[in-house]
Design a protein around this motif. Structure first.
Motif, PDB file in Angstrom:
ATOM      1  N   ASN A 281      -5.443   6.861  -1.918  1.00 57.44           N
ATOM      2  CA  ASN A 281      -4.130   6.870  -1.283  1.00 57.44           C
ATOM      3  C   ASN A 281      -3.383   8.170  -1.597  1.00 57.44           C
ATOM      4  N   TYR A 282      -3.931   9.289  -1.111  1.00 54.98           N
ATOM      5  CA  TYR A 282      -3.257  10.570  -1.281  1.00 54.98           C
ATOM      6  C   TYR A 282      -2.015  10.634  -0.400  1.00 54.98           C
ATOM      7  N   GLN A 283      -1.050  11.450  -0.828  1.00 52.08           N
ATOM      8  CA  GLN A 283       0.132  11.700  -0.014  1.00 52.08           C
ATOM      9  C   GLN A 283      -0.251  12.575   1.170  1.00 52.08           C
TER      10      GLN A 283
ATOM     11  N   THR B 133      -2.003   4.266   8.385  1.00 53.36           N
ATOM     12  CA  THR B 133      -0.980   3.231   8.219  1.00 53.36           C
ATOM     13  C   THR B 133       0.332   3.586   8.897  1.00 53.36           C
TER      14      THR B 133
ATOM     15  N   PRO C 111      -5.433   4.577  -6.208  1.00 51.93           N
ATOM     16  CA  PRO C 111      -4.314   5.500  -6.445  1.00 51.93           C
ATOM     17  C   PRO C 111      -4.814   6.909  -6.699  1.00 51.93           C
ATOM     18  N   ASP C 112      -3.988   7.911  -6.359  1.00 53.55           N
ATOM     19  CA  ASP C 112      -4.462   9.290  -6.456  1.00 53.55           C
ATOM     20  C   ASP C 112      -4.370   9.871  -7.854  1.00 53.55           C
TER      21      ASP C 112
ATOM     22  N   ILE D  36      -5.337   8.036   4.733  1.00 55.48           N
ATOM     23  CA  ILE D  36      -4.875   6.649   4.662  1.00 55.48           C
ATOM     24  C   ILE D  36      -3.444   6.511   5.171  1.00 55.48           C
ATOM     25  N   GLN D  37      -2.604   7.521   4.918  1.00 54.26           N
ATOM     26  CA  GLN D  37      -1.234   7.462   5.415  1.00 54.26           C
ATOM     27  C   GLN D  37      -1.178   7.697   6.920  1.00 54.26           C
TER      28      GLN D  37
ATOM     29  N   VAL E 202      -7.884   0.247  -1.970  1.00 51.84           N
ATOM     30  CA  VAL E 202      -7.007   1.416  -1.916  1.00 51.84           C
ATOM     31  C   VAL E 202      -6.862   1.947  -3.345  1.00 51.84           C
TER      32      VAL E 202
ATOM     33  N   ILE F  23       0.839  -1.206   0.000  1.00 48.33           N
ATOM     34  CA  ILE F  23       0.000   0.000   0.000  1.00 48.33           C
ATOM     35  C   ILE F  23       0.872   1.254   0.000  1.00 48.33           C
ATOM     36  N   GLY F  24       1.952   1.214   0.780  1.00 48.18           N
ATOM     37  CA  GLY F  24       2.826   2.379   0.864  1.00 48.18           C
ATOM     38  C   GLY F  24       3.612   2.646  -0.402  1.00 48.18           C
TER      39      GLY F  24
ATOM     40  N   LYS G 166       1.596   3.001  -6.307  1.00 48.12           N
ATOM     41  CA  LYS G 166       0.767   4.195  -6.480  1.00 48.12           C
ATOM     42  C   LYS G 166       0.074   4.250  -7.837  1.00 48.12           C
TER      43      LYS G 166
END
Length: 278
Positions: A245-247, A255, A275-276, A251-252, A273, A131-132, A135
Motif C-alpha cells: 500500500n504505497y502512497q 481504490t 503496509p509500506d 493500489i491507490q 494489503v 485500507i485507505g 498504514k
C-alpha cells in the motif's frame, strides 16, 4: 503471540472473515479481537419504546458479539487461540486505527462486503476505508462468503518502483511459508522496458523470494490495470492477491478510480494489503 483484529457487522461475510482468520492462524498462538462498532447509522433490530437508541444499540452489539464468540468457539476449537470481544460506539475506521496502536495488532482481517451489496461496488465501504487509513499493519480482506482454502499460489502485484527489504516482504513470505505457496510476481507493462531503478528492484525482489518457487510475469495494460490483474489471477489460478500500500501507486489508483472502473477489480480471492513500512 499474534494479535488479530476482526471487525464484524454480524453479517455472514464478516463471520466468514473471522473463520478464515482462525484457519490461517491454526496451530499458531493467537489472540483474536472481535470488534463491533455501532453509531447513528446502525439499524436497530427491534426498537424498544422508551429506551435510548444508543443504549439499545450497545446492548445489541454486546449480544451479537457474544453470539459470534460462541459460534466461532464451536466451529473452531483451537487451544492455541483466545478471543476478546470489543463493542464501541463511534466511527469504525478511527476505532480500528486506535486499536491497531493500542493492542499492537499484527493483522486486520475484514470481510469486503457488508450487510447489503448496495454498500459498495468495489469493496464493502468499510474495507475500502480501512485500507485507505490503516498504514501500520497488514490488512486481509475476505470476499463474500468464501470457504477457507489453503493458498497454494499468491500473486504479488508490483511496479518495481520502490526498493524491497525483508521487513516489507514479511507478511507475504509468512503467508507463503505457512502453506508452501508459490509466489507469482506480476508487473503491468506500461513501457517497453524497465528503467534502471526498476531493474535493480526486480533483482532484489527475486533474490528475497527465491526460496518460494517464485516466477516473474509481465502483463499488457489492456484498457485498465484492473482488467490486467483480473485476467492474470484467472490465468494462473491464483488463491490470494497481495500488494504493498504505497502512497500514490497502484493500489491507490485501483481504490480511487471511478466506480465504473472499480467494478472491474472485484477479486473473488483474499486480498493481502501490505503496509509500506514508512
Amino acid at each position: 503471540m499474534q494479535h488479530i483484529l476482526v471487525p464484524t457487522d454480524f453479517s455472514n461475510n464478516a463471520y466468514c472473515a473471522l473463520f478464515y482468520a482462525t484457519q490461517i492462524q491454526k496451530g499458531t498462538p493467537s489472540k483474536f479481537y472481535l470488534l463491533n462498532v455501532y453509531n447513528a447509522f446502525t439499524p436497530l433490530k427491534v426498537p424498544v419504546p422508551g429506551k435510548p437508541t444508543v443504549e439499545q444499540l450497545g446492548v445489541e452489539s454486546e449480544e451479537g458479539l457474544q453470539h459470534e464468540f460462541h459460534r466461532i468457539k464451536l466451529d473452531h476449537p483451537d487451544p492455541d487461540h483466545s478471543f476478546q470481544t470489543i463493542s464501541r460506539h463511534g466511527e469504525l475506521v478511527a476505532i480500528v486505527s486506535d486499536l491497531v496502536e493500542e493492542l499492537e495488532i499484527d493483522l486486520v482481517v475484514i470481510g469486503n462486503k457488508g450487510r447489503s451489496e448496495l454498500e459498495a461496488i468495489f469493496f464493502g465501504s468499510n474495507a475500502l476505508h480501512i485500507i485507505g487509513k490503516i498504514k501500520k499493519c497488514p490488512i486481509l480482506t475476505i470476499p463474500k462468503e468464501l470457504d477457507f482454502k489453503p493458498p497454494k499460489s499468491i500473486a504479488f502485484v508490483t511496479d518495481y518502483s520502490r526498493p524491497y527489504d525483508a521487513g516489507l516482504l514479511h507478511p507475504l513470505v509468512t503467508m507463503a511459508n505457512r502453506y508452501g505457496a508459490k509466489i507469482r510476481v506480476m508487473h503491468i507493462n506500461e513501457s517497453k522496458e524497465l528503467s534502471r531503478a526498476q531493474d535493480i528492484n526486480l533483482g532484489i525482489l527475486m533474490e528475497y523470494l527465491k526460496p518460494y518457487n517464485c516466477t516473474a510475469h509481465w502483463m499488457p495494460l489492456y484498457k485498465s490495470k484492473a482488467t490486467a490483474i483480473n485476467d492474470f489471477l484467472k490465468e494462473l489460478d491464483v488463491d490470494m492477491l497481495a500488494m504493498v500500500n504505497y502512497q500514490h501507486t497502484l493500489i491507490q489508483e485501483l481504490t480511487h478510480e471511478p466506480v465504473i472502473k472499480r467494478m472491474a477489480f472485484n477479486p473473488d480471492i483474499p486480498f493481502l494489503v501490505i503496509p509500506d513500512g514508512d
